[in-house]
Design a protein around this motif. Structure first.
Motif, PDB file in Angstrom:
ATOM      1  N   LEU A 233      -2.622  11.523  11.667  1.00 38.62           N
ATOM      2  CA  LEU A 233      -2.880  10.346  10.838  1.00 38.62           C
ATOM      3  C   LEU A 233      -1.590   9.889  10.175  1.00 38.62           C
ATOM      4  CD1 LEU A 233      -6.111  11.601   9.008  1.00 38.62           C
ATOM      5  CD2 LEU A 233      -6.039  10.054  10.982  1.00 38.62           C
ATOM      6  N   VAL A 234      -1.540   8.615   9.836  1.00 39.86           N
ATOM      7  CA  VAL A 234      -0.441   8.100   9.014  1.00 39.86           C
ATOM      8  C   VAL A 234      -1.046   7.724   7.668  1.00 39.86           C
ATOM      9  CG1 VAL A 234       1.354   6.361   8.748  1.00 39.86           C
ATOM     10  CG2 VAL A 234       0.830   7.248  11.020  1.00 39.86           C
ATOM     11  N   ASP A 235      -0.870   8.602   6.694  1.00 42.27           N
ATOM     12  CA  ASP A 235      -1.476   8.424   5.376  1.00 42.27           C
ATOM     13  C   ASP A 235      -0.367   8.203   4.356  1.00 42.27           C
ATOM     14  OD1 ASP A 235      -2.821   8.468   3.012  1.00 42.27           O
ATOM     15  OD2 ASP A 235      -3.748  10.444   3.287  1.00 42.27           O
ATOM     16  N   LEU A 236      -0.121   6.949   4.019  1.00 38.91           N
ATOM     17  CA  LEU A 236       0.962   6.614   3.108  1.00 38.91           C
ATOM     18  C   LEU A 236       0.550   6.683   1.649  1.00 38.91           C
ATOM     19  CD1 LEU A 236       2.684   3.662   5.000  1.00 38.91           C
ATOM     20  CD2 LEU A 236       3.060   6.137   5.196  1.00 38.91           C
ATOM     21  N   ARG A 237      -0.708   7.045   1.398  1.00 40.61           N
ATOM     22  CA  ARG A 237      -1.167   7.182   0.015  1.00 40.61           C
ATOM     23  C   ARG A 237      -1.121   8.629  -0.454  1.00 40.61           C
ATOM     24  NH1 ARG A 237      -6.865   4.926  -0.053  1.00 40.61           N
ATOM     25  NH2 ARG A 237      -6.899   5.851   2.030  1.00 40.61           N
ATOM     26  N   SER A 238      -1.309   9.574   0.456  1.00 45.40           N
ATOM     27  CA  SER A 238      -1.463  10.973   0.039  1.00 45.40           C
ATOM     28  C   SER A 238      -0.500  11.956   0.676  1.00 45.40           C
ATOM     29  CB  SER A 238      -2.899  11.440   0.337  1.00 45.40           C
ATOM     30  OG  SER A 238      -3.843  10.604  -0.281  1.00 45.40           O
TER      31      SER A 238
ATOM     32  N   ILE B 286       0.850  -1.201   0.000  1.00 43.38           N
ATOM     33  CA  ILE B 286       0.000   0.000   0.000  1.00 43.38           C
ATOM     34  C   ILE B 286       0.879   1.244   0.000  1.00 43.38           C
ATOM     35  CG2 ILE B 286      -1.792   1.273   1.269  1.00 43.38           C
ATOM     36  CD1 ILE B 286      -2.414  -1.371   2.737  1.00 43.38           C
ATOM     37  N   GLY B 287       0.446   2.267  -0.705  1.00 46.95           N
ATOM     38  CA  GLY B 287       1.039   3.583  -0.558  1.00 46.95           C
ATOM     39  C   GLY B 287       2.162   3.890  -1.537  1.00 46.95           C
ATOM     40  N   GLN B 288       2.762   5.060  -1.337  1.00 50.44           N
ATOM     41  CA  GLN B 288       3.702   5.604  -2.308  1.00 50.44           C
ATOM     42  C   GLN B 288       5.058   4.907  -2.322  1.00 50.44           C
ATOM     43  OE1 GLN B 288       3.886   9.876  -2.558  1.00 50.44           O
ATOM     44  NE2 GLN B 288       1.744  10.135  -1.982  1.00 50.44           N
ATOM     45  N   THR B 289       5.392   4.180  -1.264  1.00 45.23           N
ATOM     46  CA  THR B 289       6.587   3.329  -1.312  1.00 45.23           C
ATOM     47  C   THR B 289       6.224   1.868  -1.090  1.00 45.23           C
ATOM     48  OG1 THR B 289       7.061   3.913   1.002  1.00 45.23           O
ATOM     49  CG2 THR B 289       8.304   5.087  -0.703  1.00 45.23           C
ATOM     50  N   GLN B 290       4.934   1.544  -1.333  1.00 40.71           N
ATOM     51  CA  GLN B 290       4.471   0.161  -1.368  1.00 40.71           C
ATOM     52  C   GLN B 290       4.827  -0.603  -0.088  1.00 40.71           C
ATOM     53  OE1 GLN B 290       2.761  -0.986  -4.961  1.00 40.71           O
ATOM     54  NE2 GLN B 290       2.288   0.797  -3.756  1.00 40.71           N
ATOM     55  N   MET B 291       4.211  -0.184   1.007  1.00 37.37           N
ATOM     56  CA  MET B 291       4.424  -0.817   2.301  1.00 37.37           C
ATOM     57  C   MET B 291       3.505  -2.014   2.486  1.00 37.37           C
ATOM     58  SD  MET B 291       6.656   0.708   4.317  1.00 37.37           S
ATOM     59  CE  MET B 291       7.645   2.200   4.199  1.00 37.37           C
ATOM     60  N   LEU B 292       4.024  -3.103   2.983  1.00 37.90           N
ATOM     61  CA  LEU B 292       3.170  -4.188   3.423  1.00 37.90           C
ATOM     62  C   LEU B 292       2.428  -3.753   4.683  1.00 37.90           C
ATOM     63  CD1 LEU B 292       5.511  -7.239   2.836  1.00 37.90           C
ATOM     64  CD2 LEU B 292       3.319  -6.817   1.695  1.00 37.90           C
ATOM     65  N   PRO B 293       1.235  -4.285   4.930  1.00 41.94           N
ATOM     66  CA  PRO B 293       0.456  -3.852   6.095  1.00 41.94           C
ATOM     67  C   PRO B 293       1.200  -3.947   7.417  1.00 41.94           C
ATOM     68  CG  PRO B 293      -0.947  -5.063   4.597  1.00 41.94           C
ATOM     69  CD  PRO B 293       0.441  -5.170   4.044  1.00 41.94           C
ATOM     70  N   SER B 294       2.035  -4.968   7.601  1.00 39.54           N
ATOM     71  CA  SER B 294       2.764  -5.090   8.869  1.00 39.54           C
ATOM     72  C   SER B 294       3.718  -3.932   9.078  1.00 39.54           C
ATOM     73  CB  SER B 294       3.519  -6.417   8.929  1.00 39.54           C
ATOM     74  OG  SER B 294       4.431  -6.529   7.849  1.00 39.54           O
ATOM     75  N   ASP B 295       4.353  -3.451   7.997  1.00 39.66           N
ATOM     76  CA  ASP B 295       5.223  -2.283   8.117  1.00 39.66           C
ATOM     77  C   ASP B 295       4.415  -1.006   8.298  1.00 39.66           C
ATOM     78  OD1 ASP B 295       7.965  -3.158   8.011  1.00 39.66           O
ATOM     79  OD2 ASP B 295       7.602  -3.780   5.961  1.00 39.66           O
ATOM     80  N   TYR B 296       3.295  -0.901   7.600  1.00 37.14           N
ATOM     81  CA  TYR B 296       2.404   0.254   7.782  1.00 37.14           C
ATOM     82  C   TYR B 296       1.996   0.340   9.243  1.00 37.14           C
ATOM     83  CZ  TYR B 296      -1.133   3.620   6.024  1.00 37.14           C
ATOM     84  OH  TYR B 296      -1.882   4.738   5.747  1.00 37.14           O
ATOM     85  N   LEU B 297       1.597  -0.780   9.802  1.00 37.45           N
ATOM     86  CA  LEU B 297       1.131  -0.815  11.186  1.00 37.45           C
ATOM     87  C   LEU B 297       2.258  -0.574  12.176  1.00 37.45           C
ATOM     88  CD1 LEU B 297      -1.349  -1.449  13.031  1.00 37.45           C
ATOM     89  CD2 LEU B 297      -0.582  -3.834  13.007  1.00 37.45           C
ATOM     90  N   GLY B 298       3.389  -1.229  11.958  1.00 32.64           N
ATOM     91  CA  GLY B 298       4.466  -1.175  12.940  1.00 32.64           C
ATOM     92  C   GLY B 298       5.452  -0.043  12.762  1.00 32.64           C
ATOM     93  N   ARG B 299       5.553   0.521  11.547  1.00 31.17           N
ATOM     94  CA  ARG B 299       6.572   1.537  11.271  1.00 31.17           C
ATOM     95  C   ARG B 299       5.978   2.872  10.838  1.00 31.17           C
ATOM     96  NH1 ARG B 299      10.841  -0.390  13.898  1.00 31.17           N
ATOM     97  NH2 ARG B 299      10.878  -2.664  13.635  1.00 31.17           N
ATOM     98  N   GLY B 300       4.644   2.968  10.800  1.00 29.46           N
ATOM     99  CA  GLY B 300       4.012   4.200  10.344  1.00 29.46           C
ATOM    100  C   GLY B 300       4.377   5.401  11.183  1.00 29.46           C
ATOM    101  N   VAL B 301       4.752   6.491  10.528  1.00 29.67           N
ATOM    102  CA  VAL B 301       5.131   7.738  11.195  1.00 29.67           C
ATOM    103  C   VAL B 301       4.275   8.883  10.657  1.00 29.67           C
ATOM    104  CG1 VAL B 301       7.008   9.367  11.685  1.00 29.67           C
ATOM    105  CG2 VAL B 301       7.509   6.918  11.453  1.00 29.67           C
ATOM    106  N   ASP B 302       3.708   9.659  11.556  1.00 25.28           N
ATOM    107  CA  ASP B 302       2.937  10.843  11.188  1.00 25.28           C
ATOM    108  C   ASP B 302       3.902  11.978  10.896  1.00 25.28           C
ATOM    109  OD1 ASP B 302       1.201  12.945  10.898  1.00 25.28           O
ATOM    110  OD2 ASP B 302       0.543  12.977  12.995  1.00 25.28           O
ATOM    111  N   GLY B 303       4.309  12.098   9.638  1.00 22.50           N
ATOM    112  CA  GLY B 303       5.331  13.075   9.276  1.00 22.50           C
ATOM    113  C   GLY B 303       4.844  14.495   9.170  1.00 22.50           C
ATOM    114  N   ASP B 304       3.528  14.687   8.938  1.00 21.27           N
ATOM    115  CA  ASP B 304       3.018  16.053   8.771  1.00 21.27           C
ATOM    116  C   ASP B 304       2.268  16.548   9.999  1.00 21.27           C
ATOM    117  OD1 ASP B 304       0.645  14.635   8.623  1.00 21.27           O
ATOM    118  OD2 ASP B 304       0.406  14.916   6.466  1.00 21.27           O
ATOM    119  N   GLY B 305       2.185  15.723  11.055  1.00 20.35           N
ATOM    120  CA  GLY B 305       1.606  16.168  12.317  1.00 20.35           C
ATOM    121  C   GLY B 305       0.110  16.336  12.336  1.00 20.35           C
ATOM    122  N   ASP B 306      -0.615  15.657  11.425  1.00 23.33           N
ATOM    123  CA  ASP B 306      -2.073  15.819  11.402  1.00 23.33           C
ATOM    124  C   ASP B 306      -2.793  14.732  12.198  1.00 23.33           C
ATOM    125  OD1 ASP B 306      -1.770  13.602   9.802  1.00 23.33           O
ATOM    126  OD2 ASP B 306      -2.899  14.393   8.093  1.00 23.33           O
TER     127      ASP B 306
END
Length: 393
Positions: free
Chosen positions: A204-209, A182-202
């Motif tokens: 949410l961790v939105d790896l698509r947008s 999923i997303g712009q660097t094609q993360m597997l769900p386990s990495d999305y869940l375990g490594r997700g970082v809210d980089g813009d401070g909103d």
């Protein structure tokens, strides 16, 4: 959100570890199999939204077709890299490194991953978010998990995806690549869940947008695979006409002083500068083709994608984005076509070598088998399949 995702990932891993027998099941009646998956997810804490999404999931034959037709890796390194390291990706990569310079700097400071590394994966995976895939992610994962070809790779991703859906991080109909990324660097769900970082401070961790979320999360994933801060990953070199070829190979890490002693130099023929690190000598198309010193950090590329050709291409794109010139293809010996490669693999198998699958693809096992036969036959040991080798076998 980041802390919550890390806590959920820890709980998920603990629950999965507690039910290893369930996690190995595949095949049989699809709906009955899904009930087993649902029980596993429920035990891991997945709630109503996630379980309802699973109940609606269906098998997708197009996913199985893609899983069995990965012909891109039959290309040579030069062919693949020339296609993938395009002028567009170099231009857009440079523009994004400038546009998001502050985010890349934060990623480097927090995770120790240099900006060009992240930008190269971002480019190769989706052209910076432009092509993220249109496969229904949950359908793809249940299809590949129910199929008994490689369920061990895909089934562990179902509960993480259901958890993301259940928590509202991604919608139930989220789409991505055919293999469940999923997303712009094609993360597997386990990495999305375990490594997700809210980089813009909103919150949410939105790896698509969200580009900042993508950059920070990608850096976190790379760091988690063992990236060593401020260390190199590859370095193009020139090799002499003759040297101890049996000492070459990605995993045979030696001091740069040793490579220099054997006549390996910088591309412009100047002496190598000892940096105190050890490196292997990778010859993706044999001793007469391009040559690279590969350091410990290169192993992280293979953690990302097990294809040596993809990994070396991604490493080269990162080097280009960091300012390195295009590598010298030199003049490699002619290789084998697909039918010849399958014939070679069949002969290698007959001699007791494990080449994995006879598929015409020059993978890690086939390269290693070639090296052993080259050594036995008194040929230069460079892992490159040639008509001469095929004839001698």
């Amino acid at each position: 959100m980041r802390l919550r995702l890390e806590i959920l990932a820890a709980l998920l891993l603990a629950a999965t570890a507690a039910t290893p027998a369930v996690a190995q099941q595949c095949g049989g009646d699809f709906e009955a199999w899904k009930q087993g998956v649902a029980a596993e997810a429920r035990n891991a804490g997945v709630g109503t939204a996630g379980l309802e999404a699973l109940e609606k999931a269906t098998a997708d034959k197009k996913v199985l077709a893609r899983d069995r037709a990965q012909g891109v890796f039959t290309q040579t390194f030069i062919e693949f890299s020339n296609r993938m390291i395009s002028a567009y990706r170099l231009k857009q990569g440079a523009a994004n490194l400038k546009k998001y310079a502050d985010v890349f700097a934060r990623a480097d400071q927090e995770f120790g991953v240099q900006p060009p590394i992240i930008a190269a994966f971002w480019a190769l995976e989706t052209d910076f978010g432009a092509v993220q895939g249109d496969f229904h992610t949950l359908n793809a994962l249940v299809t590949l998990s129910h199929d008994c070809r490689r369920p061990q790779l895909f089934r562990p991703q179902i509960t993480p995806l259901l958890t993301l859906i259940d928590r509202g991080v991604v919608p139930a109909d989220v789409t991505g690549a055919w293999a469940g990324e999923i997303g712009q660097t094609q993360m597997l769900p386990s990495d999305y869940l375990g490594r997700g970082v809210d980089g813009d401070g909103d919150g949410l961790v939105d790896l698509r947008s969200s580009a900042p979320d993508v950059i920070m999360t990608t850096a976190n994933k790379i760091m988690s695979r063992g990236w060593k801060r401020d260390q190199p990953w590859i370095e193009e070199v020139r090799v002499p006409d003759d040297m101890p070829w049996d000492q070459t190979g990605r995993t045979n890490r030696l001091p740069l002083t040793q490579w220099a002693q054997w006549g390996v130099t910088n591309p412009n023929s100047t002496p190598l500068v000892d940096n105190g690190l050890k490196a292997g000598l990778a010859l993706p198309m044999g001793r007469k083709g391009p040559a690279f010193l590969v350091y410990d950090n290169f192993d992280v590329y293979l953690e990302w994608n097990q294809s040596f050709t993809y990994a070396l291409t991604a490493a080269n794109l990162a080097a280009r984005l960091a300012g390195a010139p295009q590598f010298d293809p030199r003049n490699p010996e002619p290789g084998l076509n697909g039918d010849q490669m399958r014939a070679l693999q069949t002969k290698l198998e007959a001699k007791g070598h494990d080449v994995g699958t006879v598929d015409g693809i020059l993978g890690t096992n086939t390269r290693e088998a070639i090296r052993k036969e080259q050594m036995r036959l008194g040929l230069p040991v460079d892992g490159w399949p040639t008509p001469e080798l095929l004839a001698k076998l």
